[in-house]
Structure formats: C-alpha cells, structure tokens
Write an enzyme that holds these catalytic residues in place. Structure first.
Site, short mmCIF file in Angstrom:
data_model
loop_
_atom_site.label_atom_id
_atom_site.label_comp_id
_atom_site.label_asym_id
_atom_site.label_seq_id
_atom_site.Cartn_x
_atom_site.Cartn_y
_atom_site.Cartn_z
N GLN A 100 0.83 -1.21 0.00
CA GLN A 100 0.00 0.00 0.00
C GLN A 100 0.86 1.25 0.00
O GLN A 100 0.50 2.26 -0.61
CB GLN A 100 -0.94 0.00 1.22
CG GLN A 100 -2.15 -0.88 1.07
CD GLN A 100 -3.14 -0.67 2.19
OE1 GLN A 100 -2.80 -0.25 3.29
NE2 GLN A 100 -4.39 -0.96 1.93
N LEU A 288 -11.84 -1.71 -0.05
CA LEU A 288 -11.13 -1.21 -1.22
C LEU A 288 -11.12 0.31 -1.27
O LEU A 288 -10.17 0.92 -1.80
CB LEU A 288 -11.77 -1.77 -2.49
CG LEU A 288 -11.16 -1.36 -3.83
CD1 LEU A 288 -9.69 -1.77 -3.92
CD2 LEU A 288 -11.95 -1.97 -4.99
N ALA A 289 -12.14 0.95 -0.71
CA ALA A 289 -12.28 2.40 -0.82
C ALA A 289 -11.03 3.14 -0.35
O ALA A 289 -10.53 4.03 -1.04
CB ALA A 289 -13.50 2.86 -0.03
N ASP A 290 -10.51 2.78 0.82
CA ASP A 290 -9.36 3.54 1.33
C ASP A 290 -8.07 3.19 0.59
O ASP A 290 -7.10 3.93 0.66
CB ASP A 290 -9.20 3.35 2.84
CG ASP A 290 -8.75 1.96 3.24
OD1 ASP A 290 -7.54 1.71 3.23
OD2 ASP A 290 -9.61 1.12 3.56
N GLN A 291 -8.06 2.08 -0.16
CA GLN A 291 -6.88 1.73 -0.95
C GLN A 291 -6.79 2.53 -2.24
O GLN A 291 -5.70 2.91 -2.68
CB GLN A 291 -6.88 0.24 -1.28
CG GLN A 291 -6.77 -0.69 -0.09
CD GLN A 291 -6.78 -2.15 -0.52
OE1 GLN A 291 -6.02 -2.57 -1.38
NE2 GLN A 291 -7.66 -2.94 0.09
N HIS A 313 -11.14 4.10 8.61
CA HIS A 313 -9.94 4.20 7.79
C HIS A 313 -10.17 5.15 6.62
O HIS A 313 -9.35 6.03 6.34
CB HIS A 313 -9.56 2.82 7.24
CG HIS A 313 -8.49 2.13 8.02
ND1 HIS A 313 -8.75 1.07 8.83
CD2 HIS A 313 -7.16 2.36 8.11
CE1 HIS A 313 -7.63 0.66 9.40
NE2 HIS A 313 -6.65 1.42 8.97
#
Length: 344
Positions: A100, A288-291, A313
């Site tokens: 990440q 997945l949103a915060d990635q 997050h």
C-alpha cells in the site's frame, strides 16, 4: 516540512503509510507525531518500521526516529530510485500493507520500473489486504488508470511464522488517468479462490471455504468458477476470495482463517463482504475504498465510485489526502450507499 498528527481520525498505521508515501510524491519532508496514539500499544511496531525503511531504501531518502516504539518520525524523501529492491520480513507482517505504501509512493516518478523481492512476511493476515485481493481486485482497478503492477507468489505466509516469498513488479505510468467505477447490468467471471496449507488438507479447509460461498451464490443464481490451492507454509493457515466483474467494477469479498473459526464461517464472512457491495449496487467494497483513494487523488482526471460503508480508515484517509494533495473528495449519502467523487 509538513507536520502531521498521527493520532488524527482512527489514529492507526494508515496515517503513517499515506503521509510518508505522499511526502515522497510531493518531494517534501514530513514529520509525523503521536504515531498510533489511539492504539493499545502506541508507536511504531515492527511492521510499520519495515515499511518505512523499505520506502526510504526505494527512493534513497532518510528516516529519522525509525525505531520500534517511536511516536515521532521524520521522513526526508529522496530521488535516487532503485530498480531492484529486497525486503526481508522476519515476522508474519503483512506484505499487503507494505505494498500500500509502495503503490502510492511509486507515483512520485513517472515511467519508473522496480522489481521488489519479499523474503518472509504474510500473504494472508487479519486487518490487511491479502495478496490475492491486491492482485485480482485492487491492481485490476489501477490497470484501468494506466497503472500496471504485478506479483507472483513462490510461497505463501500465514500468522504467526510468515515465511512468504513474493516478487512484485511495479511500473509507474507516464500519465495516471481517473476512472468512474460503476456496476453493469450483469455479473461476469465470478471466481472463488480458496487456499489452505498442507496442514489443513485432510480437513478439506480450502474446499469447505469455497463450498460455503458456492452455496450462498447459488441462492442468488450466481454461477462461479472455483480455484482450490493447497500450499506449503511454515504453519497452518487459510484464506478465501470471491470476486466478480460487472461494468468496469470488481465486486469482491475475502476472509482469512483463524483458530477456532470454522472453514464455513470464513467462507460466510467472505460472501457477506461480497454481497454487501453487490446488493447495494455499489462499485467498491468498504475495504477497497481507502486503498484506491490516494491513487485517484494523484490522477490527471477525476474519479468516482460508490461504497456501502465509509469505514474509519476511509474517513481518516480522506482528510489526510485532501491536505496533502490538493484534491477535493466529496461524499454524497444515498439510502444504502455513499458516492465519493475525487476532483483533481
């Protein structure tokens, strides 16, 4: 020099990962204080320190205060990029969490290619993206943004011993483009990828995880292809991922095996994560949103997606990303989902 309060929002490791990766992109030194202040054990843990040192090594930068337990670090980004990097992880620390950091930091340099060899660490672990998820979901979205990343697993690693062997190829784009993710009218290529170590072969853990998901999918008339893998590893472990393509979105859910948790419960958790996104007609799951947000904020054009839940997050990342990139992330609440627009 930027000063970041590491206790903001959910106050965990994501503040550290995003702030240092974006500091590299901005070529601006950053000091982060109150690191993981809201956690039961505050300060840098071994996994966070490994990620920081690897990022520093990648760009030829300097890390001040980099020691276990430290609640304050200063990262001076460099510009002498390596083409090959070796990362040794003596624990079961998540390879996914280190990736990440890299997948954002790599965007500091256009048209750069780096090969990263991981020795040790975990490919599956709690509270972290698995390498299966990253490869089949996260990086498939990035591919639509003209950002190409690949990985191959020579050996999987699970908690508590780790021992994974993974090779990663990252290619930063000459131009990163935005993407508007939407569900289509039909599901395609629904796949169940279930893995267990040889220790769990006789108990049919990988098969049972997949069968639980198959049963739930069948109740909604969804057909799936199933891939079962039995892997050598230093200790027992398992994980499962289910994903489908629809429109230009990838709907996914995964889960990792734990002691005293049946294979059926693991499969059920993965399905629930998957179906929450699908049934609410969203294009991105809550994990997945915060990635994807930090990468979308660095694109040359705007992006949008919908997600069923805004995690702590994600909310923390939004504030940090806006402060460090200048992108504007707007949120619109609907009945059963949130629409996020990343305007650059």
């Amino acid at each position: 020099m930027r000063l970041i309060d590491g206790s903001q929002g959910e106050g965990g490791g994501s503040v550290l990962r995003i702030a240092t990766a974006l500091a590299l992109v901005n070529q601006e030194a950053v000091t982060i204080e109150n690191i993981r202040k809201k956690r039961p054990v505050s300060g840098l843990r071994p996994q966070h320190l490994l990620g920081l040192r690897a990022l520093t090594d990648l760009c030829g930068g300097e890390l001040v205060g980099g020691k276990i337990g430290s609640e304050s670090i200063t990262f001076h980004p460099g510009s002498e990029w390596k083409s090959n990097l070796s990362v040794n992880i003596p624990t079961a620390g998540s390879i996914g969490l280190i990736l990440q950091v890299f997948q954002v930091g790599m965007l500091a340099s256009a048209d750069h290619r780096v090969t990263i060899s991981f020795q040790g660490g975990g490919t599956f672990g709690k509270w972290a993206p698995t390498v299966d998820y990253i490869q089949n979901v996260t990086w498939q979205i990035f591919k639509q943004m003209n950002y190409h990343l690949e990985l191959s697993v020579n050996q999987h690693g699970f908690f508590p011993k780790g021992g994974a062997e993974v090779t990663v190829s990252m290619n930063s784009p000459s131009k990163l483009t935005g993407v508007n993710l939407t569900q289509g009218e039909e599901l395609k290529n629904t796949t169940i990828s279930s893995i267990a170590t040889t220790h769990l072969k006789n108990a049919r853990v990988a098969e049972r995880q997949a069968e639980e998901i198959q049963h739930n999918l069948a109740e909604h008339d969804i057909d799936a292809t199933t891939n079962i893998s039995i892997s050598d590893a230093k200790n027992p472990g398992s994980g499962v991922l289910v994903y489908s393509t629809t429109g230009n979105a990838i709907i996914a859910g995964d889960a990792v095996g734990e002691k005293r948790r049946s294979a059926e419960m693991v499969g059920q958790t993965a399905f629930q994560n998957y179906f929450s996104t699908l049934s609410n007609q969203c294009s991105v799951d809550k994990f997945l949103a915060d990635q994807v947000l930090p990468v979308m904020a660095l694109a040359s054009s705007s992006s949008t997606f919908t997600t069923p839940i805004l995690t702590k997050h994600t909310r923390t990342n939004i504030n940090l990303i806006e402060n460090l990139t200048g992108a504007k992330i707007s949120i619109e609440k609907f009945d059963k989902k949130f629409q996020l627009s990343v305007d650059v």
